[in-house]
Write a protein that holds these residues in place. Structure first.
Motif, short mmCIF file in Angstrom:
data_model
loop_
_atom_site.label_atom_id
_atom_site.label_comp_id
_atom_site.label_asym_id
_atom_site.label_seq_id
_atom_site.Cartn_x
_atom_site.Cartn_y
_atom_site.Cartn_z
N TYR A 65 0.54 -1.26 0.09
CA TYR A 65 -0.06 -0.14 -0.17
C TYR A 65 0.74 1.33 0.13
N THR A 66 1.78 1.44 1.24
CA THR A 66 2.62 2.50 1.05
C THR A 66 3.83 2.34 0.33
N PHE A 67 4.34 1.10 0.24
CA PHE A 67 5.75 0.64 -0.33
C PHE A 67 6.95 1.51 0.81
N LEU A 88 7.34 4.42 1.25
CA LEU A 88 8.06 5.38 0.59
C LEU A 88 8.17 6.67 1.58
N GLY A 89 7.08 7.04 2.35
CA GLY A 89 7.42 7.98 3.05
C GLY A 89 8.52 7.85 4.36
N LEU A 90 8.25 6.64 4.66
CA LEU A 90 9.36 6.39 5.71
C LEU A 90 10.55 6.29 5.11
N SER A 144 11.90 8.09 2.79
CA SER A 144 12.23 9.57 2.88
C SER A 144 12.73 10.12 4.10
N PHE A 145 11.92 9.65 5.12
CA PHE A 145 12.32 10.04 6.38
C PHE A 145 13.68 9.35 7.06
N TYR A 146 14.05 8.12 6.63
CA TYR A 146 15.15 7.45 7.05
C TYR A 146 16.35 8.30 6.30
N ARG A 193 2.61 8.08 -4.80
CA ARG A 193 1.80 7.20 -3.97
C ARG A 193 0.58 7.76 -3.33
N VAL A 194 0.81 9.01 -2.86
CA VAL A 194 -0.35 9.46 -1.89
C VAL A 194 -1.31 10.10 -2.90
N PHE A 195 -0.94 10.57 -4.23
CA PHE A 195 -2.05 10.92 -5.17
C PHE A 195 -2.72 9.62 -5.72
N ASN A 245 -2.49 17.98 5.48
CA ASN A 245 -1.25 17.10 5.40
C ASN A 245 -0.62 17.07 4.18
N TRP A 246 -1.30 17.06 2.96
CA TRP A 246 -0.90 17.26 1.58
C TRP A 246 -0.16 18.53 1.41
N VAL A 247 -0.70 19.66 1.87
CA VAL A 247 -0.05 20.80 1.68
C VAL A 247 1.14 20.81 2.45
N PHE A 302 5.21 21.60 0.94
CA PHE A 302 6.29 22.39 1.48
C PHE A 302 7.36 21.55 1.84
N LEU A 303 7.32 20.39 2.04
CA LEU A 303 8.28 19.46 2.43
C LEU A 303 9.02 18.90 1.04
N LEU A 304 8.35 18.74 -0.35
CA LEU A 304 8.90 18.87 -1.26
C LEU A 304 9.90 19.79 -1.69
N VAL A 312 11.12 22.08 0.20
CA VAL A 312 12.24 22.50 1.28
C VAL A 312 13.27 21.19 0.92
N THR A 313 12.85 19.99 0.55
CA THR A 313 13.77 18.95 0.05
C THR A 313 14.59 19.41 -1.12
N LEU A 314 13.94 20.09 -1.87
CA LEU A 314 14.76 20.63 -3.22
C LEU A 314 15.63 21.55 -3.01
N LEU A 319 -3.23 6.17 8.63
CA LEU A 319 -3.33 6.16 7.28
C LEU A 319 -4.51 6.06 6.52
N SER A 320 -4.60 6.70 5.40
CA SER A 320 -5.76 6.40 4.81
C SER A 320 -5.92 5.01 4.27
N ARG A 321 -7.27 4.32 4.29
CA ARG A 321 -7.65 3.10 3.99
C ARG A 321 -9.10 2.99 3.38
C1 HEM Z 1 10.51 15.07 3.46
C2 HEM Z 1 9.48 14.54 2.67
C3 HEM Z 1 8.48 13.65 3.35
C4 HEM Z 1 8.50 12.58 4.52
C5 HEM Z 1 9.85 12.40 5.26
C6 HEM Z 1 7.38 12.25 4.57
C7 HEM Z 1 6.97 10.94 5.34
C8 HEM Z 1 5.51 10.26 5.55
C9 HEM Z 1 5.36 9.17 6.08
C10 HEM Z 1 6.56 8.37 7.09
C11 HEM Z 1 4.27 9.09 5.79
C12 HEM Z 1 3.29 7.65 6.40
C13 HEM Z 1 2.88 6.77 5.38
C14 HEM Z 1 4.14 6.34 4.43
O1 HEM Z 1 5.12 6.06 4.84
O2 HEM Z 1 3.66 6.53 3.27
C15 HEM Z 1 3.45 10.09 5.39
C16 HEM Z 1 2.26 10.11 4.94
C17 HEM Z 1 1.54 11.09 4.09
N1 HEM Z 1 2.20 12.06 3.48
FE1 HEM Z 1 4.44 12.61 3.31
N2 HEM Z 1 6.45 12.61 3.64
C18 HEM Z 1 7.05 13.56 2.72
C19 HEM Z 1 6.49 14.50 1.85
C20 HEM Z 1 5.31 14.47 1.42
C21 HEM Z 1 4.82 15.05 0.14
C22 HEM Z 1 5.59 15.75 -1.08
C23 HEM Z 1 3.54 14.91 0.04
C24 HEM Z 1 2.43 15.50 -0.68
C25 HEM Z 1 2.68 16.52 -1.65
C26 HEM Z 1 3.11 14.09 1.43
C27 HEM Z 1 1.76 13.86 1.88
C28 HEM Z 1 1.57 12.84 2.66
C29 HEM Z 1 0.13 12.67 3.04
C30 HEM Z 1 -1.23 13.18 2.61
C31 HEM Z 1 0.34 11.39 3.93
C32 HEM Z 1 -1.05 10.69 4.62
C33 HEM Z 1 -0.97 9.47 3.65
C34 HEM Z 1 -2.04 8.55 3.98
O3 HEM Z 1 -2.94 8.75 4.85
O4 HEM Z 1 -2.22 7.57 3.47
N3 HEM Z 1 4.27 13.71 2.16
N4 HEM Z 1 4.42 10.97 4.94
#
Ligand code: HEM
Lengths: 247, 174
Positions: free
Chosen positions: A61-63, A65-67, A69-71, A132-134, A146-148, A152-154, A156-158, A241-243
């Motif tokens: 589901y998430t692969f 990917l966010g985690l 990025s954080f690591y 993935r989130v999209f 949280n998308w907004v 901004f995180l994107l 800042v990363t750039l 997380l969304s489901r």
């Molecule tokens: C430094 C960059 C970022 C980090 C470290 C980060 C980290 C995370 C993590 C750890 C999660 C938990 C789920 C997962 O691992 O996928 C998450 C969820 C989420 N992220 Fe990020 N994120 C970043 C950038 C972004 C960006 C660029 C977007 C969108 C424009 C975004 C939107 C979201 C949203 C909406 C969720 C909730 C997803 C859900 O409920 O399924 N994040 N993020």
């Protein structure tokens, strides 16, 4: 414990247990209580809920990917801190510092490689995480904000990556940043002012190096860490997380 | 049917401050599986998180042992490289700039950022959350895919198909 029961001998015998209890802020409990307390009794883990929905654990589901990025961000902070011991933001010294990292400092090359490759990877993975989130529609209510934050995180990363790009002060760095900052100057009316503000002059030089350095090691990492805190906090406030809605 | 069963086991009475949660054999209620399909974060989630961290660290270390970060000659403001390229993530924008400085360098990036920021407030269709490529949001999926593919193509062109003076050239023609 009453005062009469106090004895220094007793204290010494109980030292390990008392130290452990003072750190964890609790005594011992049942296995299940221990597991719950392991999460909410620990400052670093309590960003997690005590229980999570099984959907959040699905790797497909998430692969992760966010985690990931954080690591990568954590690895960048750690390796970046070490690099700071060897780096001077001066046009005279910066490039020589790079050569020293390569030939003189023990494991200096590895340190620099780790920082460089993690930085590239982070840009890529943050973008993939956004995809993935999209594609899972996870930006919908109540997760709009949280998308907004994510956008901004994107950004800042750039900018973190871009400001770091200049620091080695080699031809690649110098001309890439020259090209990049020229793009800003195409802005109507304000263009040249924006570039001047960015570079501290009309060309990439000592002032630009210092500005990029300060942004790269202080301002942007602090901003990123703050936004990350809000990002993670919001995940919980938005209900995890969304489901799929029909579970 | 499931919902009815839930009501039976967990009756909700606003006047009661206590309630019977469950009767099970074991050392606590909700052993391993709660009524809402949840599991304990420790160990189920965190062991995975730790595993993923070790994997990321191992891959980064492996790549760093094999490949060195580029370091060219010292910066020389008198002598520009040709072509001078932005970092790869901005090279798509640089490619656009070569068509039009204002449209490609300012207007398009600004539009992208503004659209991303407004997206969740414009697409308020509540359907299709929580699954990949939901049928209920095919238009959104297609539009976003076009955006992603366009970005990737622009970056690939800028990075690999642009030679001196930003003329098109093929990577194998030297
Ligand atoms: C430094 C960059 C970022 C980090 C470290 C980060 C980290 C995370 C993590 C750890 C999660 C938990 C789920 C997962 O691992 O996928 C998450 C969820 C989420 N992220 Fe990020 N994120 C970043 C950038 C972004 C960006 C660029 C977007 C969108 C424009 C975004 C939107 C979201 C949203 C909406 C969720 C909730 C997803 C859900 O409920 O399924 N994040 N993020």
């Amino acid at each position: 414990m009453s005062e009469s029961a106090y004895s220094i001998k007793e204290s010494i015998m109980q030292l390990p247990r008392n130290i452990k209890a003072s750190i964890s802020r609790r005594g011992e409990g049942t296995a299940e209580q221990e597991r719950a307390a392991a999460v909410f009794g620990n400052m670093f883990l309590h960003v997690h809920p005590v229980r999570v929905h099984v959907n959040s654990l699905r790797a497909g589901y998430t692969f992760g990917l966010g985690l990931i990025s954080f690591y990568l961000f954590l690895i960048l902070v750690a390796s970046g801190l070490l690099l700071m011991f060897y780096y001077t933001p001066s046009t005279e010294l910066a490039y020589r510092n790079m050569k020293d990292l390569e030939y003189v400092v023990t494991f200096g090359v590895i340190l620099r490689n780790v920082h460089r490759w993690s930085a590239h990877a982070m840009v890529a993975f943050v973008f993939l995480h956004m995809c993935r989130v999209f594609y899972t529609g996870s930006y919908k209510a109540p997760r709009e904000f949280n998308w907004v934050i994510g956008v901004f995180l994107l950004l800042v990363t750039l900018f973190l990556s871009f400001t770091g790009y200049l620091l080695p002060w080699d031809q690649l760095a110098f001309w890439a940043v020259t090209v990049g900052s020229n793009i800003a100057s195409y802005m109507p009316v304000l263009g040249d002012y924006v570039r001047f503000l960015m570079l501290g002059g009309n060309e990439v030089g000592q002032m630009a190096l210092l500005r990029f350095y300060v942004l790269h090691v202080v301002a942007l990492p602090l901003l990123a860490a703050t936004l990350l805190g809000v990002h993670f906090w919001r995940i919980r406030k938005d209900g995890g997380l969304s489901r799929p809605s029909n579970d | 049917m499931q919902a009815a069963k839930k009501e039976e086991i967990f009756p909700k009475d606003p006047n009661k401050t206590y309630s019977l949660m469950a009767i099970v054999d074991g050392d606590s209620f909700q052993v391993e599986k709660g009524p809402e399909d949840t599991v304990q974060s420790w160990p189920h989630l965190m062991v995975r998180e730790l595993g993923l961290f070790l994997l990321v660290l191992a891959v980064i270390l492996g790549v760093s042992l094999l490949f060195n970060a580029p370091l060219e000659e010292a910066a020389n403001p008198q002598h520009s490289t040709n072509p001078a390229k932005a970092p790869w993530y901005f090279v798509g924008i640089q490619e656009l700039v070569s068509y039009s400085a204002l449209l490609g360098g300012i207007v398009t990036p600004a539009l992208i950022v503004v659209s991303l920021l407004l997206l969740p407030y414009l697409d308020r269709n509540p359907k299709g959350t929580g699954v990949w490529f939901s049928r209920d949001r095919r238009v959104a999926t297609i539009l976003f895919t076009i955006f992603v593919v366009a970005m990737v193509i622009l970056i690939l062109i800028g990075q690999f198909l642009r030679g001196p003076n930003w003329h098109l050239y093929l990577p194998w023609s030297n």
